[in-house]
Every structure is written in structure tokens, then in C-alpha cells.
Write an enzyme that holds these catalytic residues in place. Structure first.
Site, PDB file in Angstrom:
ATOM      1  CD  GLU A   1      -8.148 -14.102 -27.840  1.00  0.00           C
ATOM      2  OE1 GLU A   1      -9.171 -14.083 -27.139  1.00  0.00           O
ATOM      3  OE2 GLU A   1      -7.231 -13.241 -27.750  1.00  0.00           O
TER       4      GLU A   1
ATOM      5  N   GLY B   1       5.262   4.014   5.256  1.00  0.00           N
ATOM      6  CA  GLY B   1       5.708   3.405   6.509  1.00  0.00           C
ATOM      7  C   GLY B   1       4.603   2.699   7.270  1.00  0.00           C
TER       8      GLY B   1
ATOM      9  CB  SER C   1      14.464   0.707   8.035  1.00  0.00           C
ATOM     10  OG  SER C   1      14.631   1.284   6.750  1.00  0.00           O
TER      11      SER C   1
ATOM     12  NE  ARG D   1      18.439   0.831  -6.873  1.00  0.00           N
ATOM     13  CZ  ARG D   1      17.428   1.116  -6.042  1.00  0.00           C
ATOM     14  NH1 ARG D   1      16.406   1.855  -6.472  1.00  0.00           N
ATOM     15  NH2 ARG D   1      17.437   0.673  -4.794  1.00  0.00           N
TER      16      ARG D   1
ATOM     17  CB  CYS E   1     -11.879  -8.265 -26.476  1.00  0.00           C
ATOM     18  SG  CYS E   1     -10.770  -8.267 -27.908  1.00  0.00           S
TER      19      CYS E   1
ATOM     20  CD  GLU F   1       8.617  -0.801  -1.897  1.00  0.00           C
ATOM     21  OE1 GLU F   1       9.620  -0.583  -1.190  1.00  0.00           O
ATOM     22  OE2 GLU F   1       8.694  -1.107  -3.095  1.00  0.00           O
TER      23      GLU F   1
ATOM     24  CB  CYS G   1     -10.019 -11.617 -29.794  1.00  0.00           C
ATOM     25  SG  CYS G   1      -8.485 -10.702 -29.516  1.00  0.00           S
TER      26      CYS G   1
ATOM     27  CB  ALA H   1      11.635  -5.680   5.860  1.00  0.00           C
TER      28      ALA H   1
ATOM     29  CB  THR I   1       8.697   5.820   3.896  1.00  0.00           C
ATOM     30  OG1 THR I   1       8.059   5.083   4.942  1.00  0.00           O
ATOM     31  CG2 THR I   1       9.551   4.874   3.059  1.00  0.00           C
TER      32      THR I   1
END
Length: 340
Positions: A53, A286, A171, A210, A78, A284, A87, A157, A199
Site C-alpha cells: 500500500e 530420500g 541417482s 546455483r 495490516c 527432496e 497500512c 525424480a 540422501t
């Protein structure tokens, strides 16, 4: 009559620019109109910075027009002082004519109080315009506020014959380079990323961003007996890292060992992360860890790549036993997206 949905869609577009930068705050966009013409717009750009705002009001060249203005905002303004002033107070001070809101704030510090403040000042308030879209955009925020846990995104995956790794836990590579770049984008959009002991041991992942521009997530690893090599990438202190274990509680720069009181419990982990104000988590792997979340129904979204390779044998992929809500082609990889 102004087209409320048209301007709210623009506000939602603006809010999206804050993704990955404002957590644990929600993404918010704001559009200001007078007689159907946009005179100012803005969004919450980063945590601790001004909200949508005031950013939109700062764009208005003639402040006297605000008394005739309709303000579109994707989340209830808020009404409390946090990193920035309320705001709702700003809109009252500027004497805007009308405020149109997509979704009511789920934060108990706000939760209708901003709307009450606006109406108490004689400002017309309309709510619920594109509410479903606004809640979906900020589903991480609403999940944390309403369920008291982070929004959980499962990711893995798998090969076309249903394995996440070979028998020796190797993997590389199931998914293609384009899918892997997409994962880096996802990491930049979530507060944290979680892996299990195997993992972390077999892949030695960095769990950073990256191949995309954005912040690194908080790395989280479960290592109950502290068997991982302290020189593993995940312990390099290059970004905030949490290690859940059963043996010690210790905190140093960018590395926090959190001792669990008993055997690993997904619920306890999520409760602790919520207390640490971590709003979302990308899991992610295992396969066993992912299945923990599925079995306990503690997930919100799953993103599953299927690559055009076959292993013949190996570590089986997790089982969701449901039809994907969306399927995409990522340059030859299939990406199935599930919403719980």
C-alpha cells in the site's frame, strides 16, 4: 462502475514479484484507481521493507486524488505495527474512498481488524474479490497461519520403471538439465529444503541455488545418530543449516543441531520449524523420508519428475496413489504436480 476483478488481477500480478523475497510475510499487491484509471501501483518487495500500500501510494503524483480513489489490495491491510507501520492507518489518513480486498488476513494480529478500522473511518470496503486466487497465491502463508506448520512440497525424480536410485543409491542422472534448473528455481522460492541421512550421505548435496537467481533456502537434514561426515557439503556453513538428531543441541554460525526428545517424528519437526518461522519446505528425499510425509498426510503439494531412463532395479519411488492435478513436459521429462 469499476471492474473490480480487472484491477485485482493486476494486483495479483504485482504481488507475484515478491515471491521468494517476503517470507514469512505474505505476498501482497496493490493498485490504486480513480474513475477507472490506474494512478499508482506497488507490491511488497522484500521482508522488512514497506508494504504494497505505501509503495502504491508513493507512485501517486497528485495525492489529492486519493480521496476519490479505489484501492485494490490482495490481502487485508495490516492493522498492527511490525517491521512497518499499519497500512490500514495509512489508508485512513489518506482518506481513500474505497478499499477492495481479495482475502481477509489469517494472521490473528490482523484477522478482520484492518477492515474494521477502515469501515470505522467511513471508508467503503468490499471483500472476497478473487479470494480463491489470492489464497492460492499465498497458500504458504495461509497454511502456516491456519495449520501452524510450514507448507510442505514433496519433490522427487523417478525412472520410467519407478526407481529413484540404483541399488547402490546412485541417482545421477534421472532428470534432464532443464528439470534440474527448475528445481533450483523452486529452492529459491521456498524457505527451506529437507533431506534425510542417506540422501545427504550418498549424494553429498549442496542444497543451494546455483542455476537460478535467488536466495538460498535454509538447509535441513535429519541425521539421528550424527553419522554424517562433518565435512559434508551440507555442513559447510555457507548458508543456514539445521540438523535434527537424537544426541545433541548445539548452535554456531549458520549451523544448528536440534536434539529431538525421542525417535524421529514428522509432526515434531514441523512444529519446531513453525516456531522458527519457516513458512515452507521443499522435501527432496530420500524415498523413505518422502513416504513418511505421505503416510502421515503431512504434505500440501508434490512435484514428481519421470525421466526417460530405466534402472531395472533399485530404490523404489514413493507412492501417492492419486491422479496428478497437472502434467507438464519439461523438454522430454514428465512433471506431474499433485495438490493434497
Amino acid at each position: 462502475m469499476e471492474n473490480h476483478e480487472l484491477y485485482m488481477r493486476r494486483a495479483l500480478e504485482l504481488a507475484e514479484w515478491g515471491r521468494g523475497s517476503v517470507s514469512p510475510n505474505p505476498m501482497v499487491g496493490c493498485v490504486i484507481t480513480v474513475n477507472g484509471e490506474i494512478i499508482g501501483e506497488g507490491y511488497h518487495e522484500r521482508y522488512g521493507a514497506p508494504h504494497a500500500e505505501p509503495n502504491a501510494i508513493a507512485q501517486v503524483k497528485d495525492p489529492s486524488l486519493l480521496e476519490k480513489a479505489t484501492v485494490y489490495v490482495t490481502l487485508e491491510p495490516c492493522s498492527h505495527t511490525g517491521k512497518t507501520p499499519p497500512c490500514a492507518d495509512l489508508l485512513v489518513a489518506r482518506k481513500v474512498r474505497e478499499v477492495v480486498i481479495a482475502a481477509v488476513d489469517a494472521n490473528p494480529l490482523v484477522g478482520g481488524k484492518g477492515i474494521a478500522k477502515l469501515r470505522g473511518a467511513g471508508i467503503a470496503v468490499t471483500t472476497g474479490v478473487l479470494e480463491k486466487e489470492a489464497r492460492s497465491q499465498n497458500r504458504r502463508f495461509f497454511t502456516q497461519m491456519e495449520k501452524r506448520r510450514p507448507y510442505v512440497v514433496l519433490k522427487w525424480a523417478q525412472t520410467r520403471d519407478g526407481f529413484v536410485a540404483r541399488p547402490n543409491y546412485d541417482s545421477k542422472w534421472i532428470s534432464n538439465i532443464h528439470s534440474r534448473q527448475l528445481v533450483h528455481r523452486w529452492r529459491a522460492e521456498e524457505d527451506s529444503v529437507l533431506v534425510g541421512t542417506k540422501t545427504a550421505y550418498y549424494d553429498n548435496p549442496q542444497l543451494n541455488v546455483r542455476d537460478w537467481a535467488g536466495r538460498n533456502p535454509v538447509r535441513i537434514v535429519i541425521d539421528k545418530q550424527l553419522t554424517l561426515d562433518p565435512n559434508s557439503n551440507i555442513f559447510d556453513r555457507s548458508q543456514p543449516t539445521i540438523c535434527y538428531n537424537l544426541l545433541k543441541e548445539e548452535k554456531s554460525e549458520n549451523l544448528h543441531y536440534v536434539q529431538l526428545p525421542r525417535e524421529f517424528n514428522v509432526v515434531e519437526l514441523l512444529e519446531d520449524l513453525n516456531a522458527k518461522k519457516i513458512q515452507s519446505m521443499l522435501v527432496e528425499g530420500g524415498s523413505v523420508l518422502l513416504q513418511h510425509f505421505i503416510r502421515q498426510d503431512l504434505w500440501d503439494e508434490a512435484r514428481v519428475f519421470t525421466g526417460d531412463v530405466a534402472f531395472g532395479s533399485g530404490i523404489p519411488s514413493p507412492h501417492l496413489n492419486r491422479v496428478p492435478n497437472q502434467t507438464l513436459d519439461i523438454m522430454g521429462d514428465r512433471l506431474d504436480i499433485y495438490y493434497r
